[in-house]
Design a protein around this motif. Structure first.
Motif, PDB file in Angstrom:
ATOM      1  N   ASN A  85      55.803  15.585  12.011  1.00  0.00           N
ATOM      2  CA  ASN A  85      56.123  14.049  12.733  1.00  0.00           C
ATOM      3  C   ASN A  85      55.729  14.455  14.303  1.00  0.00           C
ATOM      4  O   ASN A  85      55.286  15.128  14.403  1.00  0.00           O
ATOM      5  N   ASP A 107      52.099   8.186  16.562  1.00  0.00           N
ATOM      6  CA  ASP A 107      53.369   7.629  16.153  1.00  0.00           C
ATOM      7  C   ASP A 107      54.306   9.048  15.384  1.00  0.00           C
ATOM      8  O   ASP A 107      54.478   9.892  15.718  1.00  0.00           O
ATOM      9  N   ILE A 108      55.822   8.694  14.996  1.00  0.00           N
ATOM     10  CA  ILE A 108      57.076  10.264  15.183  1.00  0.00           C
ATOM     11  C   ILE A 108      57.313   9.420  13.844  1.00  0.00           C
ATOM     12  O   ILE A 108      56.782  10.815  13.048  1.00  0.00           O
ATOM     13  N   ASN A 109      57.092   9.297  12.957  1.00  0.00           N
ATOM     14  CA  ASN A 109      57.127   8.740  11.586  1.00  0.00           C
ATOM     15  C   ASN A 109      55.776   8.940  10.740  1.00  0.00           C
ATOM     16  O   ASN A 109      55.792   8.369   9.927  1.00  0.00           O
ATOM     17  N   THR A 150      56.368   3.483  17.156  1.00  0.00           N
ATOM     18  CA  THR A 150      57.235   3.656  16.606  1.00  0.00           C
ATOM     19  C   THR A 150      57.457   2.734  16.440  1.00  0.00           C
ATOM     20  O   THR A 150      58.162   1.465  16.753  1.00  0.00           O
ATOM     21  N   ASN A 173      66.339   4.156  15.532  1.00  0.00           N
ATOM     22  CA  ASN A 173      66.716   5.103  16.207  1.00  0.00           C
ATOM     23  C   ASN A 173      67.125   5.737  17.541  1.00  0.00           C
ATOM     24  O   ASN A 173      65.908   5.948  18.226  1.00  0.00           O
ATOM     25  N   SER A 193      60.657   3.036  14.881  1.00  0.00           N
ATOM     26  CA  SER A 193      62.024   3.206  13.865  1.00  0.00           C
ATOM     27  C   SER A 193      62.801   2.671  15.640  1.00  0.00           C
ATOM     28  O   SER A 193      63.354   2.345  16.294  1.00  0.00           O
ATOM     29  N   ASP A 198      65.410   8.697  18.674  1.00  0.00           N
ATOM     30  CA  ASP A 198      64.332   9.229  19.520  1.00  0.00           C
ATOM     31  C   ASP A 198      63.662   8.524  20.448  1.00  0.00           C
ATOM     32  O   ASP A 198      62.535   9.690  21.364  1.00  0.00           O
TER      33      ASP A 198
END
Length: 139
Positions: free
Chosen positions: A75, A68-70, A100, A104, A102, A107
């Motif tokens: 992180n 996972d990123i967040n 993710t 964004n 996300s 990323d």
């Protein structure tokens, strides 16, 4: 059909880990699944010596890591900085796939810049995604 020996799930949301375990089991692509809820726990697992794959005093060396990123504290990208510092015997030939939710685009670009990150996918995992990874990396 070939299977990953061990898949490591690293996600701070335990419910997500449990859901991904169900999907991986339904796809039938892994002999073992290990999940942790932080980047530090993931590093601790990778650097722990034990009896893995029938070899005493060895490192676990999962074939596939879903990251996972967040996450709080560390992180996914911070995990990768520390992962890059591990000894080759601790890294093995891991396939790291970033997961993710996300939106964004930075990323994805940042993940593409890291040679240890082999794929980038949106959460949640699906059976089709897991089967695609098996086809991509075990054929």
């Amino acid at each position: 059909m070939k299977k990953f020996n061990t898949i490591l799930l690293i996600d701070d949301d335990q419910a997500t880990n449990e859901y991904h375990e169900i999907i991986i089991n339904l796809a039938g692509v892994a002999n073992n699944i290990h999940s942790v809820t932080s980047g530090q726990e993931g590093l601790d697992y990778l650097t722990s010596k034990g009896n893995y794959n029938g070899q005493e005093d060895s490192y676990p060396q999962p074939d596939l890591i879903f990251l996972d990123i967040n996450m709080p504290a560390m992180n996914g990208f911070e995990f990768m900085v520390e992962y890059d510092k591990l000894a080759a015997s601790q890294k093995g030939s891991h396939i790291v796939v970033m997961l993710t939710s996300s939106l964004n685009p930075d990323d994805k670009a940042r993940a593409a810049d890291n040679n240890n990150i082999k794929d980038f996918m949106d959460k949640p995992l699906s059976k089709a995604m897991v089967l695609e990874l098996r086809e991509k990396f075990l054929s």
